[in-house]
Enzyme design. Sequence first.
Site, PDB file in Angstrom:
ATOM      1  CG  HIS A 171       5.363   0.419   2.361  1.00 41.89           C
ATOM      2  ND1 HIS A 171       4.755   1.601   2.050  1.00 41.89           N
ATOM      3  CD2 HIS A 171       4.785  -0.014   3.502  1.00 41.89           C
ATOM      4  CE1 HIS A 171       3.859   1.885   2.980  1.00 41.89           C
ATOM      5  NE2 HIS A 171       3.846   0.920   3.875  1.00 41.89           N
ATOM      6  CG  HIS A 175       2.297  -3.142   6.067  1.00 46.31           C
ATOM      7  ND1 HIS A 175       2.859  -2.749   7.256  1.00 46.31           N
ATOM      8  CD2 HIS A 175       2.194  -2.018   5.317  1.00 46.31           C
ATOM      9  CE1 HIS A 175       3.087  -1.441   7.234  1.00 46.31           C
ATOM     10  NE2 HIS A 175       2.698  -0.968   6.062  1.00 46.31           N
ATOM     11  CB  CYS A 216       3.005   4.360   5.498  1.00 43.64           C
ATOM     12  SG  CYS A 216       3.212   2.795   6.388  1.00 43.64           S
ATOM     13  CG  ASP A 244      -2.828 -13.407   0.496  1.00 43.06           C
ATOM     14  OD1 ASP A 244      -1.939 -12.722   1.040  1.00 43.06           O
ATOM     15  OD2 ASP A 244      -2.732 -14.637   0.312  1.00 43.06           O
ATOM     16  CG  HIS A 245       0.317 -12.747  -2.486  1.00 48.73           C
ATOM     17  ND1 HIS A 245      -0.171 -13.477  -1.420  1.00 48.73           N
ATOM     18  CD2 HIS A 245       1.607 -13.071  -2.595  1.00 48.73           C
ATOM     19  CE1 HIS A 245       0.798 -14.216  -0.930  1.00 48.73           C
ATOM     20  NE2 HIS A 245       1.906 -13.987  -1.624  1.00 48.73           N
ATOM     21  CD  GLU A 304      -0.199  -0.527  11.505  1.00 50.71           C
ATOM     22  OE1 GLU A 304      -0.654  -0.195  10.398  1.00 50.71           O
ATOM     23  OE2 GLU A 304       0.104   0.280  12.379  1.00 50.71           O
ATOM     24  CG  HIS A 360      -0.373   0.377   2.516  1.00 51.14           C
ATOM     25  ND1 HIS A 360      -1.137   0.719   3.607  1.00 51.14           N
ATOM     26  CD2 HIS A 360       0.911   0.446   2.948  1.00 51.14           C
ATOM     27  CE1 HIS A 360      -0.348   0.994   4.631  1.00 51.14           C
ATOM     28  NE2 HIS A 360       0.889   0.833   4.267  1.00 51.14           N
TER      29      HIS A 360
HETATM   30 NI    NI Z   1       2.563   0.983   5.519  1.00 54.54          NI
END
Ligand code: NI
Length: 137
Positions: free
Chosen positions: A41, A43, A35, A81-82, A126, A16
């Site tokens: 990037h 998570h 972020c 997911d992914h 997170e 995100h």
């Molecule tokens: Ni982030």
Amino acid sequence: MPRCRVTRRVHFNAAHRLHNPARPDAWNAATFGVCNNPNFHGHNSDLDISVEGEVNPDSGYVLDLNTLKQVTEDRVLQHLDHKNLNLDVAWFAHLNPTSENLAIVIWRELRAAVPGELALSVRLWETPRNYVEYAGA
Ligand code: NI
């Protein structure tokens, strides 16, 4: 009738970028830090989904965990997911993909599929140290 809370934990990873296009770049950089990285990037997130209600005297269950597993895969994981949350996921076309907003969107998707007599809450990790909870307020 006794009541129990039953929780299933699942895992997903997604990319995100946190960014508010209505605010200047400097504000975004100061507010979202790393972020806000323009090229995204990733998570690795854990998601705990809890349902609470009366234990059914016939089955001994609050809710069959296989049902919760299927609902979670169909309504949440296959969307997230992914994926790149900003680019791939329609829920975030006009919504900043913070953990708070993610938890709210996930809860709404699951609420539509979990029997109404059961209380529903989600806890989105997170990182191993930070989590957000949402239960429909
Ligand atoms: Ni982030």
